[in-house]
Write an enzyme that holds these catalytic residues in place. Sequence first.
Site, mmCIF file in Angstrom:
data_model
loop_
_atom_site.group_PDB
_atom_site.id
_atom_site.type_symbol
_atom_site.label_atom_id
_atom_site.label_comp_id
_atom_site.label_asym_id
_atom_site.label_seq_id
_atom_site.Cartn_x
_atom_site.Cartn_y
_atom_site.Cartn_z
ATOM 1 N N GLU A 22 19.862 16.579 -40.363
ATOM 2 C CA GLU A 22 19.978 16.512 -41.822
ATOM 3 C C GLU A 22 20.405 17.851 -42.425
ATOM 4 O O GLU A 22 21.173 17.899 -43.377
ATOM 5 C CB GLU A 22 18.668 16.023 -42.454
ATOM 6 C CG GLU A 22 18.412 14.547 -42.255
ATOM 7 C CD GLU A 22 19.547 13.676 -42.804
ATOM 8 O OE1 GLU A 22 20.198 14.078 -43.776
ATOM 9 O OE2 GLU A 22 19.785 12.602 -42.246
ATOM 10 N N TYR B 230 16.288 15.884 -51.197
ATOM 11 C CA TYR B 230 17.064 15.017 -50.318
ATOM 12 C C TYR B 230 16.544 15.085 -48.877
ATOM 13 O O TYR B 230 16.289 14.061 -48.249
ATOM 14 C CB TYR B 230 18.570 15.382 -50.344
ATOM 15 C CG TYR B 230 19.261 14.707 -49.201
ATOM 16 C CD1 TYR B 230 19.596 13.360 -49.279
ATOM 17 C CD2 TYR B 230 19.487 15.371 -47.990
ATOM 18 C CE1 TYR B 230 20.139 12.690 -48.193
ATOM 19 C CE2 TYR B 230 20.031 14.713 -46.904
ATOM 20 C CZ TYR B 230 20.357 13.373 -47.016
ATOM 21 O OH TYR B 230 20.874 12.721 -45.944
ATOM 22 N N ASP C 49 22.252 10.807 -50.923
ATOM 23 C CA ASP C 49 23.276 11.801 -50.576
ATOM 24 C C ASP C 49 24.592 11.403 -51.249
ATOM 25 O O ASP C 49 24.643 10.403 -51.978
ATOM 26 C CB ASP C 49 23.417 11.931 -49.043
ATOM 27 C CG ASP C 49 24.295 10.849 -48.452
ATOM 28 O OD1 ASP C 49 24.391 9.765 -49.064
ATOM 29 O OD2 ASP C 49 24.903 11.090 -47.393
#
Length: 302
Positions: A47, A130, A148
């Site tokens: 990520e 996020y 995203d």
Amino acid sequence: MDAEPWEDRKAMTEMLHTPVIAWFDAHARDLPWRRPEAGPWGVMVSEFMLQQTPVNRVLPVYEEWLSRWPRPADLAKEAPGEAVRAWGRLGYPRRALRLHGAAVAITERHGGDVPTDHGQLLALPGIGEYTAAAVASFAYGQRHPVLDTNVRRVFARAVTGVQYPPNATTAAERRLARELLPESESTAARWAAASMELGALVCTAKNEGCGRCPIAAQCAWRLAGKPEHAGPPRRGQTYAGTDRQVRGKLLAVLREAHTPVPQGVLDRVWHEPVQRARALDGLVTDGLVEPLPGGLYRLPLS
Ligand code: SF4
């Protein structure tokens, strides 16, 4: 298209969740961070790397990173400069420092295990809204809206009926993402991954593959005749000639070097002295480069 059908949860499941998740089951890419052996740390590393960098560039760096540092504690033991070195040419290298900082905090506060709790994830240094939601969802199967750029674009088109989302995430987008979240935890986690993959593979920024899209029949933007983007100009991604490019060139020299580098060697990477000095100052301010006495520079040791 009338927005009402999306407000009905049963309709939303039938029209949106079920087809997108079924499409994902059939078309999802086999990526190493999606395999069970990746574990929460693999998900977290991916990520960090995937924010602002395409999958094909991330893959080799991810593989190397995980084989060198299979657990957060392995990375935490290293100097932060080693993280910057291993980051290679992925770009936006402050992410490497942040990932190193998160590994240190996970080791010190959580016994070396990536925490399962969303609040604890969010409290780690360098982890924003996020990333906390993505790790909680993809690593632990929890129910969180994961917004995203790919998901935002799919929602903007399919639900809101506009070509592109706003430049920065808005409260309205967050609200919509929460409203669209399936009730069940496991379905919500699948939905997060599936809607993101749809944006990455089908409903892309440059081309929308409506002919192979599982929700084409109910996509608000398509049904409205695909009206052109009417919002503020979209941010470009220029690189050539920018300070980012100069920073990249300076860091490339320091990544290759295993002893401190004299200023004169760095001066050769860019012809324009004011911009070069500004770029180097920026790297020092960001903690990516450590200045030493005698006009020498290296990647940070602490
Ligand atoms: S129908 Fe086209 S525009 Fe709408 S979500 Fe699918 S790919 Fe995107």
